[in-house]
Design a protein around this motif. Structure first.
Motif, PDB file in Angstrom:
ATOM      1  N   GLY A  54      15.480   6.874  26.710  1.00 44.00           N
ATOM      2  CA  GLY A  54      16.238   5.875  27.442  1.00 44.00           C
ATOM      3  C   GLY A  54      17.712   6.247  27.524  1.00 44.00           C
ATOM      4  N   VAL A  55      18.353   5.854  28.607  1.00 46.18           N
ATOM      5  CA  VAL A  55      19.751   6.213  28.844  1.00 46.18           C
ATOM      6  C   VAL A  55      20.664   5.099  28.335  1.00 46.18           C
ATOM      7  CG1 VAL A  55      21.480   6.821  30.571  1.00 46.18           C
ATOM      8  CG2 VAL A  55      19.103   7.553  30.870  1.00 46.18           C
ATOM      9  N   ILE A  56      21.650   5.477  27.548  1.00 44.50           N
ATOM     10  CA  ILE A  56      22.606   4.503  27.039  1.00 44.50           C
ATOM     11  C   ILE A  56      23.986   4.780  27.632  1.00 44.50           C
ATOM     12  CG2 ILE A  56      21.326   4.241  24.887  1.00 44.50           C
ATOM     13  CD1 ILE A  56      23.516   5.843  23.502  1.00 44.50           C
ATOM     14  N   GLY A  57      24.876   3.813  27.523  1.00 41.21           N
ATOM     15  CA  GLY A  57      26.238   3.956  28.015  1.00 41.21           C
ATOM     16  C   GLY A  57      27.161   3.116  27.175  1.00 41.21           C
ATOM     17  N   VAL A  58      28.422   3.069  27.561  1.00 41.85           N
ATOM     18  CA  VAL A  58      29.395   2.306  26.791  1.00 41.85           C
ATOM     19  C   VAL A  58      29.034   0.824  26.783  1.00 41.85           C
ATOM     20  CG1 VAL A  58      30.950   2.014  28.775  1.00 41.85           C
ATOM     21  CG2 VAL A  58      31.860   1.875  26.446  1.00 41.85           C
ATOM     22  N   GLY A  59      28.424   0.339  27.881  1.00 44.71           N
ATOM     23  CA  GLY A  59      28.006  -1.055  27.935  1.00 44.71           C
ATOM     24  C   GLY A  59      26.929  -1.365  26.912  1.00 44.71           C
ATOM     25  N   THR A  60      26.064  -0.396  26.660  1.00 45.38           N
ATOM     26  CA  THR A  60      25.004  -0.568  25.665  1.00 45.38           C
ATOM     27  C   THR A  60      25.591  -0.737  24.272  1.00 45.38           C
ATOM     28  OG1 THR A  60      23.626   0.900  27.010  1.00 45.38           O
ATOM     29  CG2 THR A  60      22.860   0.419  24.777  1.00 45.38           C
ATOM     30  N   VAL A  61      26.543   0.111  23.953  1.00 43.19           N
ATOM     31  CA  VAL A  61      27.185   0.054  22.635  1.00 43.19           C
ATOM     32  C   VAL A  61      27.950  -1.259  22.473  1.00 43.19           C
ATOM     33  CG1 VAL A  61      28.843   1.161  21.091  1.00 43.19           C
ATOM     34  CG2 VAL A  61      27.342   2.567  22.541  1.00 43.19           C
ATOM     35  N   LEU A  62      28.705  -1.626  23.506  1.00 42.20           N
ATOM     36  CA  LEU A  62      29.470  -2.873  23.449  1.00 42.20           C
ATOM     37  C   LEU A  62      28.548  -4.067  23.259  1.00 42.20           C
ATOM     38  CD1 LEU A  62      32.174  -4.394  23.779  1.00 42.20           C
ATOM     39  CD2 LEU A  62      31.701  -4.473  26.244  1.00 42.20           C
TER      40      LEU A  62
END
Length: 221
Positions: A188-196
């Motif tokens: 699955g692809v994560i991004g800064v929004g996922t971490v936040l």
């Protein structure tokens, strides 16, 4: 001892579906339930259109579809039933909110995606991401606090909170980080929004939920 005692804290009640409907404040709770669900779907649409990272559960869903010949929506539905199985040992009751969760949130998400374009400007995408996280927490507090039974994933959280005595902040954050880790391992692809989202949704919900939890009348045994 003071003349007036403090009001008892607002807590989520362990009610079966019939008790949920008989627990009082029905008009206010119904409005709060469906406003929360609509806002929840809207927040998901904003995060998708912001294109800076999916929320943790959608990271998991996107990772699973890389390994099975199923659509994204089918995986979301199947995961809902799998998570509901975890409710059994937690003695978590479903309700109107549980059923409505699967229908209203999806419709609100689709409506948001159909009416809100994906912006090109980075600052607007960041605004969408931030608004998505905050509105998601508010929406969760509204519909969970209406006490008609949480959705499958939120019910896992509230069930664990009730059974372990741990804080909403700790339980929710632990679940989100675990889901992201599994989803990332599956591709699955994560991004800064996922971490936040993973780091902030627990504390935000921990703060907002007591504010919007409706105090219900006592239930007979």
């Amino acid at each position: 001892m003071t003349a007036t005692s403090a009001a008892p804290p607002r807590q989520l009640a362990a009610l079966n579906p019939i008790q949920q409907l008989k627990a009082g404040h029905l008009p206010r709770r119904l409005i709060q339930l469906y406003v929360g669900l609509v806002l929840y779907g809207t927040s998901m649409g904003l995060m998708i259109q912001g294109n800076l990272g999916l929320d943790p559960w959608d990271v998991l869903h996107s990772g699973i579809i890389k390994h099975v010949p199923l659509s994204f929506g089918t995986v979301v539905i199947l995961m809902s039933f799998i998570v509901l199985l975890a409710w059994i040992p937690l003695r978590q009751w479903p309700g109107l909110g549980t059923v409505s969760n699967a229908i209203v949130i999806g419709l609100a998400t689709d409506l948001t995606l159909a009416t809100v374009d994906r912006p090109d400007a980075l600052w607007v995408r960041i605004l969408f991401m931030l608004a998505g996280v905050v509105v998601n927490a508010l929406a969760g507090a509204l519909y969970i606090g209406a006490q008609f039974g949480p959705g499958p994933r939120d019910g896992l959280m509230t069930g664990l909170v009730r059974r372990t005595g741990l804080s909403i902040r700790l339980v929710r954050t632990t679940i989100e980080i675990t889901v992201v880790a599994i989803g990332f391992a599956l591709g699955g692809v994560i991004g800064v929004g996922t971490v936040l989202y993973a780091l902030s949704i627990g504390p935000l919900l921990h703060w907002m939920l007591p504010i919007f939890t409706v105090r219900l009348k006592p239930q007979a045994d």
